[in-house]
Design an enzyme around this catalytic site. Structure first.
Site, PDB file in Angstrom:
ATOM      1  N   ASP A  83      -4.781 -32.960  13.674  1.00 63.14           N
ATOM      2  CA  ASP A  83      -4.653 -32.898  12.220  1.00 63.14           C
ATOM      3  C   ASP A  83      -4.093 -34.175  11.615  1.00 63.14           C
ATOM      4  OD1 ASP A  83      -5.654 -30.319  11.822  1.00 63.14           O
ATOM      5  OD2 ASP A  83      -3.806 -29.450  12.584  1.00 63.14           O
ATOM      6  N   HIS A 127       2.443 -30.630  19.895  1.00 64.06           N
ATOM      7  CA  HIS A 127       1.476 -29.603  20.274  1.00 64.06           C
ATOM      8  C   HIS A 127       2.061 -28.747  21.380  1.00 64.06           C
ATOM      9  CE1 HIS A 127      -2.288 -27.638  21.283  1.00 64.06           C
ATOM     10  NE2 HIS A 127      -2.695 -28.048  20.102  1.00 64.06           N
TER      11      HIS A 127
HETATM   12  N1  CMC Z   1       8.220 -33.275  14.063  1.00 66.49           N
HETATM   13  C1  CMC Z   1       9.490 -33.331  14.507  1.00 66.49           C
HETATM   14  N2  CMC Z   1       9.958 -32.620  15.550  1.00 66.49           N
HETATM   15  C2  CMC Z   1       9.103 -31.792  16.165  1.00 66.49           C
HETATM   16  C3  CMC Z   1       7.760 -31.675  15.751  1.00 66.49           C
HETATM   17  C4  CMC Z   1       7.331 -32.444  14.650  1.00 66.49           C
HETATM   18  N3  CMC Z   1       6.076 -32.363  14.223  1.00 66.49           N
HETATM   19  N4  CMC Z   1       7.135 -30.779  16.536  1.00 66.49           N
HETATM   20  C5  CMC Z   1       8.040 -30.351  17.417  1.00 66.49           C
HETATM   21  N5  CMC Z   1       9.244 -30.949  17.201  1.00 66.49           N
HETATM   22  C6  CMC Z   1      10.477 -30.783  17.972  1.00 66.49           C
HETATM   23  C7  CMC Z   1      11.078 -29.398  17.734  1.00 66.49           C
HETATM   24  O1  CMC Z   1      11.979 -29.430  16.649  1.00 66.49           O
HETATM   25  C8  CMC Z   1      11.751 -29.148  19.063  1.00 66.49           C
HETATM   26  O2  CMC Z   1      12.931 -29.908  19.113  1.00 66.49           O
HETATM   27  P1  CMC Z   1      14.250 -29.330  19.858  1.00 66.49           P
HETATM   28  O3  CMC Z   1      13.854 -29.187  21.302  1.00 66.49           O
HETATM   29  O4  CMC Z   1      15.309 -30.333  19.609  1.00 66.49           O
HETATM   30  O5  CMC Z   1      14.534 -27.985  19.226  1.00 66.49           O
HETATM   31  C9  CMC Z   1      10.801 -29.761  20.079  1.00 66.49           C
HETATM   32  O6  CMC Z   1      10.100 -30.813  19.356  1.00 66.49           O
HETATM   33  C10 CMC Z   1       9.789 -28.784  20.652  1.00 66.49           C
HETATM   34  O7  CMC Z   1       9.048 -28.243  19.584  1.00 66.49           O
HETATM   35  P2  CMC Z   1       8.632 -26.733  19.442  1.00 66.49           P
HETATM   36  O8  CMC Z   1       8.706 -26.358  17.994  1.00 66.49           O
HETATM   37  O9  CMC Z   1       9.385 -25.893  20.426  1.00 66.49           O
HETATM   38  O10 CMC Z   1       7.140 -26.790  19.919  1.00 66.49           O
HETATM   39  P3  CMC Z   1       6.068 -25.649  19.774  1.00 66.49           P
HETATM   40  O11 CMC Z   1       5.201 -25.746  20.950  1.00 66.49           O
HETATM   41  O12 CMC Z   1       6.722 -24.332  19.510  1.00 66.49           O
HETATM   42  O13 CMC Z   1       5.283 -26.033  18.421  1.00 66.49           O
HETATM   43  C11 CMC Z   1       3.819 -27.184  16.954  1.00 66.49           C
HETATM   44  C12 CMC Z   1       4.119 -26.797  18.403  1.00 66.49           C
HETATM   45  C13 CMC Z   1       2.440 -27.842  16.869  1.00 66.49           C
HETATM   46  C14 CMC Z   1       3.806 -25.898  16.079  1.00 66.49           C
HETATM   47  C15 CMC Z   1       4.923 -28.149  16.457  1.00 66.49           C
HETATM   48  O14 CMC Z   1       4.876 -29.337  17.210  1.00 66.49           O
HETATM   49  C16 CMC Z   1       4.792 -28.467  14.973  1.00 66.49           C
HETATM   50  O15 CMC Z   1       5.319 -27.721  14.142  1.00 66.49           O
HETATM   51  N6  CMC Z   1       4.076 -29.580  14.612  1.00 66.49           N
HETATM   52  C17 CMC Z   1       3.841 -29.888  13.208  1.00 66.49           C
HETATM   53  C18 CMC Z   1       2.696 -29.027  12.673  1.00 66.49           C
HETATM   54  C19 CMC Z   1       1.361 -29.467  13.212  1.00 66.49           C
HETATM   55  O16 CMC Z   1       1.024 -30.638  13.213  1.00 66.49           O
HETATM   56  N7  CMC Z   1       0.549 -28.477  13.624  1.00 66.49           N
HETATM   57  C20 CMC Z   1      -0.824 -28.715  14.085  1.00 66.49           C
HETATM   58  C21 CMC Z   1      -0.990 -28.460  15.553  1.00 66.49           C
HETATM   59  S1  CMC Z   1      -2.588 -29.056  16.179  1.00 66.49           S
HETATM   60  C22 CMC Z   1      -3.749 -28.022  15.415  1.00 66.49           C
HETATM   61  C23 CMC Z   1      -3.737 -26.672  16.015  1.00 66.49           C
HETATM   62  O17 CMC Z   1      -4.296 -26.521  17.124  1.00 66.49           O
HETATM   63  O18 CMC Z   1      -3.186 -25.753  15.418  1.00 66.49           O
END
Ligand code: CMC
Length: 425
Positions: free
Chosen positions: A360, A303
């Site tokens: 989720d 998140h």
């Molecule tokens: N599985 C594996 N690795 C992950 C995941 C995941 N679900 N989420 C983040 N990471 C890694 C990402 O690859 C990155 O690694 P590195 O630093 O090595 O590049 C690190 O963790 C930081 O992630 P980020 O993508 O920079 O984080 P963000 O804040 O931009 O994205 C997120 C947040 C929720 C979009 C992301 O965690 C994600 O894609 N999660 C899966 C989709 C999901 O469950 N979404 C629902 C969110 S809750 C409902 C809502 O409010 O929308």
């Protein structure tokens, strides 16, 4: 706390005002920065940028706190009804008993959808995802209820939207399975009407399962607002241009659909089914997330704001056990989810990046147990998020000095070049 932040750029030193919120959150006000220095700030994906001041929802991602209008999410999920939470978010206070009765009555009276709108559904192919239908139908409401000049007109449209969205959502489901639409009944409450329109055949004899009703109430409350997330920001951005309530909320529905946002609940179940079909090899999928050659992510994990735990996920994890047991449902996906969570949380990749299950991760398991099909999960999220979107649209519309949202950019394209005709090349 100091009242200004100092910025030094080239030979210029300027003081930037510091804004402190009611929970001590600190923001540096850069609204005069460009005028004073010619420079802008650059923050792609807005991870460090506040877009507004808001009195609706407070989140502390480090401590796992979520409060609507000051009330803790756990208290609301345990004690409140979803219509009460709608009232709280939109009008800023919990309703008194007469207000509650009045609000419930209005939500019931406005739940019929104009008969002409039923024709719109006929044009969609049977395979249409219900999120397309919901977003189109919500935008279409502005054709039937165009007035939004006075506070009274806006308030009536808010009630219409809250009330009709559940009817439209159930129609989108009925359309997808080729069954006739069910009309709402005025002697049923908000949640009961929705469940009846989804599952009640025949309508008069349909008795709502109270376990299902309680679970739905909890789920909708937990989704009801989450401050400046992707879809709420879409609603605010569209609304800032003066677009009406229905058009702005329709934009929110579209923004919610993506798998990184509300679409994650559908993606989680599809992922768990894939892991199940592949022999429940949890480690394989945890390893896949870490592989440089793969862009696989554990859906339902991570998140932008929560960095210790998502309080909504904690509540849902407990609820999923209870709901499945009460309904006598034995879903192998629940065990797969629990084991996957264990394996992931013990893995240094997830620990270092502070990746935890989000709302989720468990919501889909409960929706499944309630009999809601997978491609309706994000529609359920949208129904829950509706009062939050409305509250933000209204707050922005009523805020003094609101201006159209219009970010800047740093241009990285070609510099000026002369025009040449390319005919002979
Ligand atoms: N599985 C594996 N690795 C992950 C995941 C995941 N679900 N989420 C983040 N990471 C890694 C990402 O690859 C990155 O690694 P590195 O630093 O090595 O590049 C690190 O963790 C930081 O992630 P980020 O993508 O920079 O984080 P963000 O804040 O931009 O994205 C997120 C947040 C929720 C979009 C992301 O965690 C994600 O894609 N999660 C899966 C989709 C999901 O469950 N979404 C629902 C969110 S809750 C409902 C809502 O409010 O929308």
């Amino acid at each position: 706390m100091t009242k200004t932040a100092k910025l030094s750029l080239n030979d210029q030193n300027i003081d930037l005002p510091v804004i402190v919120g009611s929970e001590g959150e600190v923001g540096i006000d850069i609204s005069k920065l460009r005028g004073q220095t010619g420079a802008i700030t650059l923050d792609p994906s807005f991870a460090n940028s506040g877009a507004c001041e808001s009195a609706i929802t407070y989140i502390n991602g480090e401590k796992g706190i979520l409060r609507y209008r000051g009330y803790d999410i756990a208290d609301l999920a345990e004690h409140a009804s979803f219509p009460e939470v709608c009232h709280l978010l939109i009008y800023g206070r919990l309703p008194t008993r007469p207000e509650r009765e009045d609000f419930r009555g209005r939500l019931t009276r406005h739940s019929l959808v104009h008969e002409d709108m039923k024709k719109f559904f006929e044009g969609f192919p049977p395979t249409t995802h219900p999120m397309v239908v919901l977003s189109s139908m919500i935008a279409s409401l502005s054709a039937f209820y165009p007035g939004d000049d006075t506070a009274e007109e806006i308030d009536l449209n808010i009630i219409r939207l809250l009330s009709k969205a559940k009817t439209l959502a159930s129609y989108s489901y009925k359309k997808s399975i080729g069954q006739p639409f069910m009309y709402p009944q005025n002697d049923r409450t908000y949640l009961e009407n929705f469940l009846m329109m989804m599952f009640g055949v025949p309508a008069e004899k349909y008795e709502v399962n109270q376990v299902v009703r309680h679970a739905l109430n909890k789920l909708l409350i937990l989704h009801a607002d989450h401050e400046q997330n992707c879809s709420t920001t879409a609603v605010r951005v569209v609304g800032s241009g003066g677009a009406n309530l229905f058009a702005s909320i329709s934009a929110g529905v579209s923004a919610l659909w993506g798998p990184l946002h509300g679409g994650a609940n559908q993606a989680v179940i599809e992922m768990l089914e894939m892991i199940q079909a592949d022999g429940a090899n949890y480690q394989k999928y945890v390893d896949l997330t870490k592989s440089k050659d793969s862009d696989f992510k554990l859906m339902g994990f991570g998140h932008r704001v929560y960095k210790n735990f998502d309080p909504r996920a904690r509540i849902l994890k407990e609820a999923s056990d209870n709901v499945l047991a009460s309904l006598g449902v034995d879903d192998p996906l629940l065990e797969i989810a629990q084991r996957l969570e264990e394996v992931a949380l013990a893995d240094s990749y997830f620990v270092e990046r502070k990746l935890y299950p989000n709302i989720d991760f468990y919501s889909g398991i409960i929706y499944r147990a309630m009999g809601i099909p997978t491609d309706m999960f994000t529609v359920m999220f949208a129904l829950g998020r509706l009062p939050g979107w409305i509250a933000h649209w209204l707050e922005q519309r009523n805020a003094p000095g609101t201006r159209i949202n219009r970010p800047r950019q740093i241009y990285t394209g070609e510099t000026a070049r002369p025009w040449v005709k390319l005919d002979n090349r």
